[in-house]
Enzyme design. Structure first.
Site, PDB file in Angstrom:
ATOM      1  CE  LYS A  28     -11.068  -5.602  13.981  1.00  0.00           C
ATOM      2  NZ  LYS A  28     -11.373  -4.129  13.827  1.00  0.00           N
TER       3      LYS A  28
ATOM      4  CD1 TRP B  26     -11.661 -10.935   2.431  1.00  0.00           C
ATOM      5  CD2 TRP B  26      -9.598 -10.864   1.570  1.00  0.00           C
ATOM      6  NE1 TRP B  26     -11.549  -9.831   1.779  1.00  0.00           N
ATOM      7  CE2 TRP B  26     -10.210  -9.524   1.390  1.00  0.00           C
ATOM      8  CE3 TRP B  26      -8.189 -10.683   0.763  1.00  0.00           C
ATOM      9  CZ2 TRP B  26      -9.789  -8.227   0.630  1.00  0.00           C
ATOM     10  CZ3 TRP B  26      -7.562  -9.539   0.492  1.00  0.00           C
ATOM     11  CH2 TRP B  26      -8.664  -8.598   0.287  1.00  0.00           C
TER      12      TRP B  26
ATOM     13  CE  LYS C 298     -14.669   2.671  10.838  1.00  0.00           C
ATOM     14  NZ  LYS C 298     -13.429   2.898  11.451  1.00  0.00           N
TER      15      LYS C 298
ATOM     16  CG  ASN D  19      -3.722 -15.971   6.556  1.00  0.00           C
ATOM     17  OD1 ASN D  19      -4.004 -15.142   5.539  1.00  0.00           O
ATOM     18  ND2 ASN D  19      -3.661 -15.512   7.815  1.00  0.00           N
ATOM     19  N   GLY D  20      -2.207 -15.933   3.416  1.00  0.00           N
ATOM     20  CA  GLY D  20      -0.918 -15.039   2.947  1.00  0.00           C
ATOM     21  C   GLY D  20      -0.885 -15.176   1.226  1.00  0.00           C
TER      22      GLY D  20
ATOM     23  CD  GLU E   3     -11.931   6.192  11.863  1.00  0.00           C
ATOM     24  OE1 GLU E   3     -11.223   5.850  10.998  1.00  0.00           O
ATOM     25  OE2 GLU E   3     -12.676   5.164  12.386  1.00  0.00           O
TER      26      GLU E   3
ATOM     27  NE  ARG F   5      -7.812 -14.034  10.811  1.00  0.00           N
ATOM     28  CZ  ARG F   5      -6.728 -13.645  11.676  1.00  0.00           C
ATOM     29  NH1 ARG F   5      -6.875 -13.480  12.827  1.00  0.00           N
ATOM     30  NH2 ARG F   5      -5.413 -13.483  11.134  1.00  0.00           N
TER      31      ARG F   5
ATOM     32  CG  HIS G 213      -7.946  25.439  -2.580  1.00  0.00           C
ATOM     33  ND1 HIS G 213      -7.304  26.527  -3.284  1.00  0.00           N
ATOM     34  CD2 HIS G 213      -7.828  25.865  -1.145  1.00  0.00           C
ATOM     35  CE1 HIS G 213      -6.758  27.459  -2.426  1.00  0.00           C
ATOM     36  NE2 HIS G 213      -7.199  27.139  -1.114  1.00  0.00           N
TER      37      HIS G 213
ATOM     38  CB  CYS H 181      -6.911 -16.534   5.224  1.00  0.00           C
ATOM     39  SG  CYS H 181      -7.045 -16.349   3.411  1.00  0.00           S
TER      40      CYS H 181
ATOM     41  CD  GLU I 118     -13.777   0.762   7.193  1.00  0.00           C
ATOM     42  OE1 GLU I 118     -12.666   0.225   7.255  1.00  0.00           O
ATOM     43  OE2 GLU I 118     -14.168   1.349   8.445  1.00  0.00           O
TER      44      GLU I 118
HETATM   45  N1  HGA Z   1      -3.503 -16.534  -1.509  1.00  0.00           N
HETATM   46  C1  HGA Z   1      -4.478 -17.371  -0.923  1.00  0.00           C
HETATM   47  C2  HGA Z   1      -4.821 -17.086   0.511  1.00  0.00           C
HETATM   48  C3  HGA Z   1      -5.417 -15.660   0.406  1.00  0.00           C
HETATM   49  C4  HGA Z   1      -5.255 -15.229   1.881  1.00  0.00           C
HETATM   50  O1  HGA Z   1      -4.440 -15.334   2.866  1.00  0.00           O
HETATM   51  N2  HGA Z   1      -6.262 -14.219   2.483  1.00  0.00           N
HETATM   52  O2  HGA Z   1      -6.139 -13.529   3.561  1.00  0.00           O
HETATM   53  C5  HGA Z   1      -5.721 -17.509  -1.697  1.00  0.00           C
HETATM   54  O3  HGA Z   1      -6.011 -16.488  -2.477  1.00  0.00           O
HETATM   55  O4  HGA Z   1      -6.498 -18.520  -1.679  1.00  0.00           O
END
Ligand code: HGA
Length: 609
Positions: free
Chosen positions: A604, A74, A486, A99-100, A482, A27, A505, A2, A489
């Site tokens: 990111k 996110w 890549k 964020n979090g 790696e 990000r 194996h 986020c 991803e």
């Molecule tokens: N938990 C919050 C924010 C998610 C977040 O920081 N993502 O990087 C949500 O789900 O909205």
């Protein structure tokens, strides 16, 4: 992950918020929103999808205001829906972005529901909005209310809060997630990283763990985790706006792959200037290195693979035992601490939550000898470490790390040699050889970039594949890992890497004529062994794509394709061989038409667990 941006200004802040969110797009996110205060109302626009869709909606609604907050989400708690997108609002009075992850959100939700609050989203974030609102009713001071509310949260957060009842104030707070204040003239800003405010200011204050700040147009007040007023240093950011632009490239990943000769020579320059001296890692390094009898590396993703290369280097060059572990595993196991081990954390952003938590855990076990390898100045992990080596990769925007990885390898190689000097294992002729190897590396990488047309034609053959295997041995095994990372991803082709000797194996059972097998096979002591492993693949009909070097003496044959890097670069060969696997993934992704810079589901800087 986020992104947060906020502003308070005599001017309309909406364009700045939208531009800031665009800068934070790299990000990784799935929805975006802004909220501003105007005409005694909170005006909010949120959209699932790209920032530009939210921007168009904001333009259509003629959104304006002198104070506002914006967010790219996110999702962690609750699906990717508009009601779950931030900002979240409490009682039409207060708006918040976060964020979090709030770990005690369930208990808080019950409590707040009992207090009469109605929830309109499934997010953990909404509890913060109502909790701050609850205390704001009691204090009539948004700064105090936020301080009280965050004391009751467990987990990680960076938040920004605005309220109709105090429209001249922007409040923010952080624990475990990055947040900075941008200082303007008669206006101020907040953001998750400096890129979001760079067009307005270079003067920034990085908030520290537990800080809560009150931001007005002409003043800033910060208190620490225990509520004591503190002053934090003002930094002048040296991130250039050009590093945030695509220039002539189609994707940031492509740009960043091609920037590697420069990123490497900028990183190497400090080593060539200083020699393999402890001071490269900080003032305290002489003392720290004197105590070191082992190295323990903690990292995630691509940084973990850089650490995995380093394990070979540290043991071979310095003779010190070296282990490397995924940070999210280390932090939750009952690890046995060797207090003389140097704990090395590696993180491009310096904010990777799992790595940060692993560092905290190591310290709690009594580890005091800590070094971080990081690309972002003054970020959280270096600040929490005794020593730091800053790679000079420049801003890395593509989610798939490229130049950060290769410059991390330089930092780690330098560490291995510097430790070898201390342990008395470094012979003068070896030191000269290593310096020469570093000096020549950027040129060799430039040559490797010239292989792009050949690699592109290989990539065309990967676009219809669903699976791929990568093989390597010794110090090149992590490069195989790696390469597989890549590819998965950004092209979403399922790829796995194995040490070539492991093939028989188990994974050999997967090999048939539909399975492309990429082999990293430079001329080193294990080359003959790798050749035998390749025969095992060919005998089962697997198609081989071999990255060799000039001295490897491979010839193309039916089902065996060979691309040779133009030089053999000895001990730094893993750095050189990272380049073709990056290009293979990039061109395979182009063939498949995926979103190269923002691959699905990924972010990111991974600032949540
Ligand atoms: N938990 C919050 C924010 C998610 C977040 O920081 N993502 O990087 C949500 O789900 O909205």
């Amino acid at each position: 992950m986020c992104g947060i941006v906020g502003a308070i200004s005599p001017n309309n802040v909406v364009p700045l918020l939208v531009e800031g969110l665009k800068r934070l797009e790299y990000r990784g996110y799935d929805s975006a929103g802004v909220a501003v205060l105007a005409d005694d109302h909170i005006h909010r626009v949120r959209r699932v999808g790209r920032v530009v869709e939210m921007e168009n909606a904001a333009i259509a609604e003629k959104l304006t205001g002198n104070i506002g907050i914006g967010h790219t989400r996110w999702a962690t708690h609750g699906g990717v829906t508009e009601p779950n997108a931030h900002p979240h609002v409490s009682e039409d009075e207060l708006a918040i972005v976060h964020n979090g992850i709030i770990e005690n959100h369930e208990a808080q939700r019950q409590r707040l529901k009992a207090l009469g609050y109605k929830f309109t989203s499934q997010t953990d974030t909404e509890v913060i909005a109502h909790l701050v609102h609850h205390y704001f009713k009691q204090h009539a001071d948004l700064f105090k209310a936020t301080q009280q509310a965050v004391r009751e949260l467990t987990g990680a957060y960076a938040i920004a809060v605005i309220s109709l009842k105090q429209p001249d104030t922007l409040i923010c707070a952080r624990v475990g997630c990055p947040l900075l204040i941008g200082l303007g003239e008669g206006e101020n800003f907040i953001a998750s990283d400096v890129s979001a405010v760079l067009s307005a200011t270079r003067r920034v204050i990085f908030l520290e763990e537990g800080d809560v700040a009150e931001i007005k147009r002409d003043s800033i007040q910060i208190v620490d985790a225990i509520g004591a007023a503190v002053t934090r240093k003002v930094h002048v950011s040296d991130v250039s706006l050009a590093s945030l632009e695509l220039g002539p490239y189609n994707h940031f990943m492509q740009k960043e792959i091609h920037e590697q000769p420069k990123a490497l020579s900028d990183t190497i320059e400090q080593v060539l200037d200083a020699g393999f001296r402890p001071e490269l890692f900080g003032e305290d390094a002489e003392d720290v290195f004197a105590k070191v009898n082992a190295v323990q590396i903690l990292a995630c993703g691509t940084s973990f693979y850089a650490g995995s290369v380093a394990r070979y280097w540290v043991e071979a060059i310095s003779g010190l035992p070296c282990s490397v572990e995924v940070a999210s595993e280390y932090r939750y196991r009952d690890a046995v601490a060797n207090p003389n081990a140097l704990i090395v954390t590696i993180s491009q952003s310096g904010e990777t939550l799992d790595t940060m938590e692993a560092l905290k855990y190591a310290k709690s076990l009594g580890h005091d000898l800590t070094l971080s390898i990081c690309n972002v100045q003054e970020s959280a992990i270096p600040r929490a470490s005794r020593l730091v080596f800053y790679t000079r990769a420049g801003a890395e925007i593509g989610v798939a790390s490229t130049k950060a990885f290769t410059t991390q390898l330089i930092a780690l190689f330098t560490l291995a040699v510097t430790l070898a000097k201390r342990t008395g294992r470094l012979k003068v002729e070896k030191e000269v050889e290593y310096i020469e190897a570093l000096r020549h590396l950027p040129g060799s990488v430039q040559h490797a970039l010239n292989l792009e047309p050949q690699i592109k034609s290989w990539a065309e053959r990967f676009s219809n594949k669903e699976h791929a295997l990568f093989l390597g041995r010794g110090v090149h095994y992590p490069i195989a890992l790696e390469g597989a990372l890549k590819l998965k991803e950004i092209s979403y082709i399922h790829a796995e890497a194995y040490p070539a000797g492991e093939l028989k194996h188990g994974p050999l059972a997967l090999v048939d004529e539909k399975m492309p097998v990429v082999v990293i096979a430079p001329n080193d002591a294990l080359l003959e062994k790798v050749k035998s492993n390749m025969q095992e693949v060919r005998a089962r009909g697997g198609e081989l794509f071999v990255f060799a070097d000039l001295d490897s003496h491979f010839s193309e044959s039916d089902g065996v394709h060979v691309i040779r890097t133009p030089r053999h670069v000895g001990v730094l060969s893993p750095v050189l061989h990272a380049i073709p696997v990056q290009m293979l993934a990039y061109h395979a992704a182009l063939q498949k038409g995926t979103d190269v810079d923002k691959p699905r589901n990924l972010a990111k800087s991974v600032t949540v667990e």
